[in-house]
Design a protein around this motif. Structure first.
Motif, PDB file in Angstrom:
ATOM      1  N   ALA A   1     -11.714  14.429   6.277  1.00 34.65           N
ATOM      2  CA  ALA A   1     -11.365  12.998   5.979  1.00 34.65           C
ATOM      3  C   ALA A   1     -10.474  12.305   6.627  1.00 34.65           C
ATOM      4  N   PRO A   2     -10.471  11.085   6.896  1.00 34.35           N
ATOM      5  CA  PRO A   2      -9.579  10.332   7.833  1.00 34.35           C
ATOM      6  C   PRO A   2      -8.022  10.556   7.680  1.00 34.35           C
ATOM      7  N   GLU A   3      -7.329  10.613   8.923  1.00 34.85           N
ATOM      8  CA  GLU A   3      -5.880  10.862   8.747  1.00 34.85           C
ATOM      9  C   GLU A   3      -5.302   9.823   8.120  1.00 34.85           C
ATOM     10  N   ILE A   4      -5.601   8.745   8.383  1.00 35.70           N
ATOM     11  CA  ILE A   4      -5.070   7.176   7.589  1.00 35.70           C
ATOM     12  C   ILE A   4      -6.173   6.680   6.786  1.00 35.70           C
ATOM     13  N   ALA A   5      -5.646   6.578   5.702  1.00 31.88           N
ATOM     14  CA  ALA A   5      -6.693   5.881   4.661  1.00 31.88           C
ATOM     15  C   ALA A   5      -7.044   4.420   5.070  1.00 31.88           C
ATOM     16  N   PRO A   6      -8.125   4.141   4.785  1.00 35.74           N
ATOM     17  CA  PRO A   6      -8.577   2.624   5.143  1.00 35.74           C
ATOM     18  C   PRO A   6      -7.967   1.722   4.246  1.00 35.74           C
ATOM     19  N   ALA A   7      -7.572   0.627   4.858  1.00 36.24           N
ATOM     20  CA  ALA A   7      -6.717  -0.503   4.107  1.00 36.24           C
ATOM     21  C   ALA A   7      -7.751  -1.180   3.135  1.00 36.24           C
ATOM     22  N   ASP A   8      -7.146  -1.511   1.989  1.00 36.28           N
ATOM     23  CA  ASP A   8      -7.787  -1.929   0.864  1.00 36.28           C
ATOM     24  C   ASP A   8      -7.337  -3.375   0.664  1.00 36.28           C
ATOM     25  N   HIS A   9      -7.860  -4.351   1.317  1.00 41.58           N
ATOM     26  CA  HIS A   9      -7.427  -5.613   1.090  1.00 41.58           C
ATOM     27  C   HIS A   9      -7.662  -6.354   0.019  1.00 41.58           C
ATOM     28  N   SER A  10      -8.185  -5.698  -0.997  1.00 43.96           N
ATOM     29  CA  SER A  10      -8.386  -6.448  -2.442  1.00 43.96           C
ATOM     30  C   SER A  10      -7.070  -6.068  -3.299  1.00 43.96           C
ATOM     31  N   VAL A  11      -6.293  -5.242  -3.037  1.00 45.69           N
ATOM     32  CA  VAL A  11      -5.157  -4.955  -3.652  1.00 45.69           C
ATOM     33  C   VAL A  11      -4.122  -5.767  -3.399  1.00 45.69           C
ATOM     34  N   GLU A  12      -3.338  -6.364  -4.661  1.00 48.09           N
ATOM     35  CA  GLU A  12      -2.147  -7.228  -3.987  1.00 48.09           C
ATOM     36  C   GLU A  12      -0.942  -6.448  -3.691  1.00 48.09           C
ATOM     37  N   VAL A  13      -0.372  -6.758  -2.581  1.00 49.84           N
ATOM     38  CA  VAL A  13       0.691  -6.417  -2.133  1.00 49.84           C
ATOM     39  C   VAL A  13       1.916  -6.886  -3.030  1.00 49.84           C
ATOM     40  N   LYS A  14       2.615  -6.025  -3.407  1.00 43.49           N
ATOM     41  CA  LYS A  14       4.079  -6.339  -4.192  1.00 43.49           C
ATOM     42  C   LYS A  14       4.914  -7.015  -3.402  1.00 43.49           C
ATOM     43  N   LYS A  15       5.337  -8.153  -3.794  1.00 43.10           N
ATOM     44  CA  LYS A  15       6.212  -9.210  -3.198  1.00 43.10           C
ATOM     45  C   LYS A  15       7.762  -8.570  -3.738  1.00 43.10           C
ATOM     46  N   TYR A  16       8.331  -8.263  -2.683  1.00 40.21           N
ATOM     47  CA  TYR A  16       9.787  -8.055  -2.671  1.00 40.21           C
ATOM     48  C   TYR A  16      10.754  -9.256  -3.030  1.00 40.21           C
ATOM     49  N   ARG A  17      11.747  -9.206  -3.348  1.00 39.19           N
ATOM     50  CA  ARG A  17      12.763 -10.103  -3.526  1.00 39.19           C
ATOM     51  C   ARG A  17      12.984 -10.897  -2.232  1.00 39.19           C
ATOM     52  N   ASN A  18      13.215 -12.224  -2.414  1.00 43.42           N
ATOM     53  CA  ASN A  18      13.331 -13.263  -1.078  1.00 43.42           C
ATOM     54  C   ASN A  18      14.806 -12.548  -0.273  1.00 43.42           C
ATOM     55  N   LYS A  19      14.600 -12.795   0.855  1.00 37.91           N
ATOM     56  CA  LYS A  19      15.632 -12.279   1.778  1.00 37.91           C
ATOM     57  C   LYS A  19      16.481 -13.392   1.862  1.00 37.91           C
ATOM     58  N   THR A  20      17.865 -13.093   1.618  1.00 39.16           N
ATOM     59  CA  THR A  20      18.971 -13.966   1.525  1.00 39.16           C
ATOM     60  C   THR A  20      19.904 -13.949   2.807  1.00 39.16           C
ATOM     61  N   GLY A  21      19.659 -13.089   3.797  1.00 34.70           N
ATOM     62  CA  GLY A  21      20.353 -13.308   5.113  1.00 34.70           C
ATOM     63  C   GLY A  21      21.645 -12.335   4.824  1.00 34.70           C
ATOM     64  N   ARG A  22      21.935 -11.835   3.571  1.00 36.01           N
ATOM     65  CA  ARG A  22      23.073 -10.924   3.161  1.00 36.01           C
ATOM     66  C   ARG A  22      22.830  -9.408   3.672  1.00 36.01           C
ATOM     67  N   THR A  23      23.441  -9.090   4.503  1.00 36.71           N
ATOM     68  CA  THR A  23      23.233  -7.495   4.925  1.00 36.71           C
ATOM     69  C   THR A  23      24.215  -6.472   4.896  1.00 36.71           C
ATOM     70  N   GLU A  24      25.415  -6.976   4.348  1.00 39.80           N
ATOM     71  CA  GLU A  24      26.547  -5.917   4.346  1.00 39.80           C
ATOM     72  C   GLU A  24      26.579  -5.672   2.847  1.00 39.80           C
ATOM     73  N   PRO A  25      26.567  -4.364   2.385  1.00 42.28           N
ATOM     74  CA  PRO A  25      26.725  -4.268   0.861  1.00 42.28           C
ATOM     75  C   PRO A  25      28.288  -4.399   0.734  1.00 42.28           C
ATOM     76  N   PHE A  26      28.670  -4.917  -0.749  1.00 44.54           N
ATOM     77  CA  PHE A  26      29.863  -5.156  -1.068  1.00 44.54           C
ATOM     78  C   PHE A  26      30.287  -4.650  -2.354  1.00 44.54           C
ATOM     79  N   ASN A  27      30.584  -3.428  -2.626  1.00 40.14           N
ATOM     80  CA  ASN A  27      30.833  -2.878  -3.950  1.00 40.14           C
ATOM     81  C   ASN A  27      32.249  -2.668  -4.235  1.00 40.14           C
ATOM     82  N   THR A  28      32.487  -3.123  -5.572  1.00 38.71           N
ATOM     83  CA  THR A  28      33.985  -2.993  -5.960  1.00 38.71           C
ATOM     84  C   THR A  28      33.691  -2.590  -7.539  1.00 38.71           C
TER      85      THR A  28
END
Length: 97
Positions: A30-57
Motif C-alpha cells: 500500500a502507498p505510504e501516504i493515502a491519496p488526497a480525496d478532494h471530494s471530501v469537504e474539509v472541516k472549517k475551523y473557527r475564524n482566527k481572531t488574532g488572539r494568541t494568549e490563553p487567559f484563564n481565571t
C-alpha cells in the motif's frame, strides 16, 4: 485458594488461529501516504481572531451569569470582546494610555 481449572477456554487463544500468509493483508504494497480525496469537504475551523494568549481565571457563578447576560444583550459575539471593552473603559476612566 481459588480453583482456576474450571474456567472456560483455559489455554485457548481468544483471537483465533494465526492467519496464513495468503490470508494475511499485505499492507507493505500500500502507498505510504493515502491519496488526497478532494471530494471530501474539509472541516472549517473557527475564524482566527488574532488572539494568541490563553487567559484563564475563576469567577463566581453570579459574576459569570451577569457577564454572559451583558455580553449577549449588548451584541458581543465573544465574551472576550466585552472584556476588552471593559479594559478600554477602565483605561479611559483612569487616564491610562
Amino acid at each position: 485458594m481459588a480453583d482456576f481449572s474450571k474456567l472456560k477456554g483455559k489455554g485457548r487463544n481468544r483471537f483465533g488461529d494465526v492467519p496464513t500468509p495468503d490470508e494475511a493483508d499485505n499492507n507493505l504494497d500500500a502507498p505510504e501516504i493515502a491519496p488526497a480525496d478532494h471530494s471530501v469537504e474539509v472541516k472549517k475551523y473557527r475564524n482566527k481572531t488574532g488572539r494568541t494568549e490563553p487567559f484563564n481565571t475563576r469567577v463566581t457563578e453570579e459574576f459569570d451569569k451577569e457577564f454572559r447576560t451583558i455580553a449577549f444583550t449588548k451584541g458581543f459575539k465573544k465574551k472576550v470582546e466585552l472584556l476588552e471593552a471593559c479594559l478600554e473603559a477602565y483605561k479611559e476612566l483612569n487616564g491610562i494610555k
